[in-house]
Scaffold this motif. Structure first.
Motif, PDB file in Angstrom:
ATOM      1  N   LEU B 175       0.838  -1.207   0.000  1.00  0.00           N
ATOM      2  CA  LEU B 175       0.000   0.000   0.000  1.00  0.00           C
ATOM      3  C   LEU B 175       0.873   1.257   0.000  1.00  0.00           C
ATOM      4  CD1 LEU B 175      -2.775   1.401   0.257  1.00  0.00           C
ATOM      5  CD2 LEU B 175      -2.633   1.092   2.707  1.00  0.00           C
ATOM      6  N   TYR B 180      -2.626   0.383  -4.321  1.00  0.00           N
ATOM      7  CA  TYR B 180      -3.740   0.756  -3.443  1.00  0.00           C
ATOM      8  C   TYR B 180      -4.722  -0.390  -3.227  1.00  0.00           C
ATOM      9  CZ  TYR B 180      -6.478   1.534  -7.683  1.00  0.00           C
ATOM     10  OH  TYR B 180      -7.141   1.380  -8.861  1.00  0.00           O
ATOM     11  N   GLY B 212      -4.870   5.681   2.296  1.00  0.00           N
ATOM     12  CA  GLY B 212      -4.775   5.515   0.844  1.00  0.00           C
ATOM     13  C   GLY B 212      -5.041   6.834   0.132  1.00  0.00           C
ATOM     14  N   TYR B 215      -2.153   9.073   0.440  1.00  0.00           N
ATOM     15  CA  TYR B 215      -1.063   8.657  -0.453  1.00  0.00           C
ATOM     16  C   TYR B 215      -1.311   9.147  -1.870  1.00  0.00           C
ATOM     17  CZ  TYR B 215       1.336   5.489   2.788  1.00  0.00           C
ATOM     18  OH  TYR B 215       2.043   4.987   3.821  1.00  0.00           O
ATOM     19  N   HIS B 217      -4.113   7.998  -3.881  1.00  0.00           N
ATOM     20  CA  HIS B 217      -4.818   7.086  -4.780  1.00  0.00           C
ATOM     21  C   HIS B 217      -6.230   7.600  -5.023  1.00  0.00           C
ATOM     22  CE1 HIS B 217      -1.519   4.468  -4.279  1.00  0.00           C
ATOM     23  NE2 HIS B 217      -1.772   4.176  -3.028  1.00  0.00           N
ATOM     24  N   HIS B 220      -9.143   5.562  -3.570  1.00  0.00           N
ATOM     25  CA  HIS B 220      -9.272   5.681  -2.111  1.00  0.00           C
ATOM     26  C   HIS B 220      -9.779   7.055  -1.710  1.00  0.00           C
ATOM     27  CE1 HIS B 220      -6.505   2.097  -1.036  1.00  0.00           C
ATOM     28  NE2 HIS B 220      -7.512   1.777  -1.800  1.00  0.00           N
TER      29      HIS B 220
END
Lengths: 288, 411
Positions: B175, B180, B212, B215, B217, B220
């Motif tokens: 992850l 993801y 997520g 990060y 994504h 997400h």
């Protein structure tokens, strides 16, 4: 196709008695059969209504003004009561007044005044009934239609006035008891333009009063409409469900109008000038 | 049979998974095709994932879905000697004994060890694949562990627990490295546990989508936005929907538009909402098609155009979405944008699967007037009555009255 349609209309037209023959027949029945004519007249009236609902063939408005002729019966009743009271007064007047107490004097005065009032009422009722029946242009209905127009003084002749309402009812009319509601007009005892309606009230009250034989009660069912000049028009109903349905239908057509029950219309009518202006502004906003 | 991933595969993984928003998905796909043709088994394996639909690759890339081709590519990757290919093929139940015979590895364990080494080298995709082998119990087949393998049930359980729990750390690494999808399995691992072997730990799943999302994504970000919306934190939800949309998440524009259309968490702006729906439509999002169709139907945020509304909504209807069934039915009933067709209107309206007073009203009118159905006054009136407070239905109902004998007649 058209021909067969008109033949059908003609044959239907023959199945009921046109004015004034219906009245002539009723009178003849009453003369010949006296009290026994009542069921016959009622049956004939039912048949007439079935074949020519709300007087569609002659025009709704004209038919309504002609129905005022039955007011003559009321005027005769008032006249009869007036005559009875006058007779009572005359006999009392002729008597020796020496040993009269206050009760006797009051009875004499009441009978005298009653006789006068009932006679005046009878004359007025007789006059309005005949006026509405034979001079529709001067009827209460024609007057109410004229008043609803933007320029009442420039209103067209009564024939056109009635045709305007009749056409709307013929094309869009829904009938609740004897009240017809079209796209633009409501035809009750008087006529109202729908876009002028500001208040829709239903009156459903049971009145009771004591008599020598016990308590008598009667029910009042009325649709009270108040327009943007704060004038009210009242139409009597026979069936409570029909009254409610008519009020609901109108409230859907005029969503900004105030709806209420019984004497609430008195509060609405009691609004002062400022309140009326505020209400009218709000109404116009809702409408837009 | 090299241990390290080729340069082409590394580049493709960057563009397809780790930095999916760069917009180089198509180039990466072409690169993989070329490498696969040249005999790179890992490229064939990843290419197969790309063709397996939005559960395996980000929908924002717009890759075609072709299960048959994906299966062929997986077989090819095994034959080409990809350790990753072996594990992925096994996961997809495609590793038949015959195929296993043909793989250029002495055993499944050997393939697993290679993939494991690649995962330890730090590649997120490899970490994800190896973690899956633990999570989905593929390690039993790899290690050839059947019941005879264990002395007791407790022994078996301890063995299972030890292996399954290895997935947790690997999923996290994957992850963080950019895969993801790892969050999906982690979420399942934490919320459901694993039979009576691993106990659920829902508290650990709480911030998964947020992590997520942070990060970067897009999927997400959208899931996190949905969670925020459900919690009533509409302003934040809109923020994350917008990020997801800008990141290329196809469904997100529809949600951004919905917020502006209805003035949720922001000022109402129907015109901007329509622009968002149009962007969603360009990405092929069904929800955006529907919403845009609705906007055209009502003329909100855009000039009213029933024909356009019908076109958009019938497209989604044919794809299985019932969202616009009422609008389609109404258009056919009234002849708005299409010729009047009561039969068609009835078919659309029958697909309305929620309690819709508008639909009840239309059905009522159809039965009362015998439009597209046999005339049936009582049935029509029953429909109008079930329309509740629907203004037109109430008005229409007042056109009828019940006689003393309980029969409905027109006034």
């Amino acid at each position: 196709m058209e021909e067969s349609g008109s033949t059908e209309n003609n044959s239907k037209a023959l199945r009921f008695l046109r004015w004034p023959w219906n009245i002539v027949i009723y009178v003849l029945l009453a003369v010949v059969f006296r009290i026994f004519a009542i069921p016959l007249i009622l049956a004939l009236t039912w048949f007439q209504n079935k074949q020519n609902p709300h007087g569609a063939a002659e025009g709704y408005c004209l038919s309504r003004t002609r129905k005022q002729l039955k007011g003559v019966l009321w005027s005769l009743l008032f006249l009869f009561i007036g005559a009875a009271l006058a007779a009572f007064f005359y006999v009392g007047w002729k008597k020796d007044h020496a040993d009269w107490d206050r009760k006797d004097i009051i009875s004499l005065i009441v009978s005298g005044l009653g006789a006068v009032v009932m006679t005046i009422l009878s004359i007025y009722q007789f006059y309005t009934s005949l006026r509405d029946t034979f001079f529709p242009g001067k009827s209460r209905l024609a007057k109410s239609i004229r008043e609803q127009l933007p320029y009442p003084e420039e209103a067209p002749p009564v024939k056109e006035l009635f045709a305007m309402v009749d056409q709307d009812l013929e094309e869009n009319g829904l009938w609740f008891d004897s009240v017809g509601i079209g796209k633009e007009w409501v035809l009750g005892d008087m006529a109202n333009r729908i876009d002028r309606i500001r208040g829709i009230f239903t009156v459903d009250r049971i009145h009771q009063h004591n008599t020598q034989t016990g308590i008598r009660s009667y029910r009042t069912l009325e649709l009270v409409l108040i327009d943007n000049r704060w004038k009210k028009s009242v139409t009597a109903f026979y069936k409570p469900k029909e009254l409610q349905a008519a009020a609901e239908y109108l409230s859907l057509k005029v969503p900004g109008a105030v709806c209420g029950k019984n004497l609430q219309y008195a509060d609405f009518l009691a609004m002062d000038e400022n309140q009326r202006e505020t209400f009218e502004r709000k109404f116009m906003q809702t409408k837009s | 049979m090299g241990r390290a991933l080729s340069r082409e595969v590394k580049q493709a993984l960057q563009d397809i998974y780790y930095n999916e928003r760069t917009g180089r998905g198509k180039e990466a796909f072409a690169l993989l095709e070329k490498a696969s043709e040249a005999g790179d088994g890992d490229a064939s394996c990843i290419l197969a994932r790309c063709l397996s639909g939005s559960s395996y690759v980000w929908a924002g890339h717009g890759f075609p879905e072709d299960d048959e081709k994906a299966a062929k590519l997986l077989h090819k990757s095994v034959e080409q000697g990809s350790a990753l290919g072996v594990l992925v093929t096994m996961r997809c139940q495609e590793l038949t004994p015959e195929l296993e015979q043909r793989m250029p590895f002495a055993s499944l364990q050997e393939a697993f060890d290679i993939a494991h080494a690649q995962a330890e080298d730090g590649d997120a995709f490899c970490q994800y694949v190896v973690a899956n082998s633990y999570f989905w119990w593929d390690f039993l087949r790899i290690q050839n562990a059947d019941k005879k393998f264990f002395r007791s049930e407790a022994d078996q359980k301890a063995y299972m627990r030890e292996n399954i729990s290895k997935c947790e750390d690997l999923f996290w690494k994957a992850l963080r490295g950019g895969i993801y999808f790892a969050a999906n399995n982690l979420n399942r691992y934490y919320t459901k546990g694993d039979e009576d072997i691993i106990a659920p730990q829902p508290e650990k799943a709480r911030d998964l989508w947020k992590i997520g999302a942070e990060y970067g994504h897009p999927l997400h970000q959208m899931i996190y936005a949905k969670d925020l919306e459900e919690a009533g934190r509409n302003k934040e939800a809109l923020e994350w929907y917008t990020r997801a949309a800008e990141g290329g998440e196809p469904e997100a524009w529809g949600n951004v538009g919905r917020f502006y259309y209805n003035g949720i968490g922001t000022e109402k702006d129907e015109s901007y909402a329509v622009q968002c729906f149009e962007k969603g439509v360009q990405k092929g999002d069904i929800n955006s098609y529907n919403r845009l169709g609705g906007a055209y139907f009502y003329g909100r945020g855009i000039r009213q155009d029933y024909a356009k509304a019908f076109e958009l909504l019938s497209y989604t209807f044919d794809k299985g979405s019932k969202w616009g069934a009422y609008y389609l039915g109404r258009c056919c009933f009234e002849g708005w944008g299409v010729p009047k067709d009561y039969e068609k209107a009835r078919k659309y309206l029958e697909q309305v699967n929620w309690n819709s007073s508008d639909t009840c009203y239309l059905f009522g009118m159809m039965y009362i007037r015998g439009l597209g159905v046999a005339q049936d006054l009582p049935k029509g009136i029953a429909y109008l009555q079930s329309a509740g407070n629907h203004k037109e239905a109430r008005e229409e109902l007042l056109h009828y009255r019940k006689t003393l004998f309980g029969k409905w007649v027109r006034r």
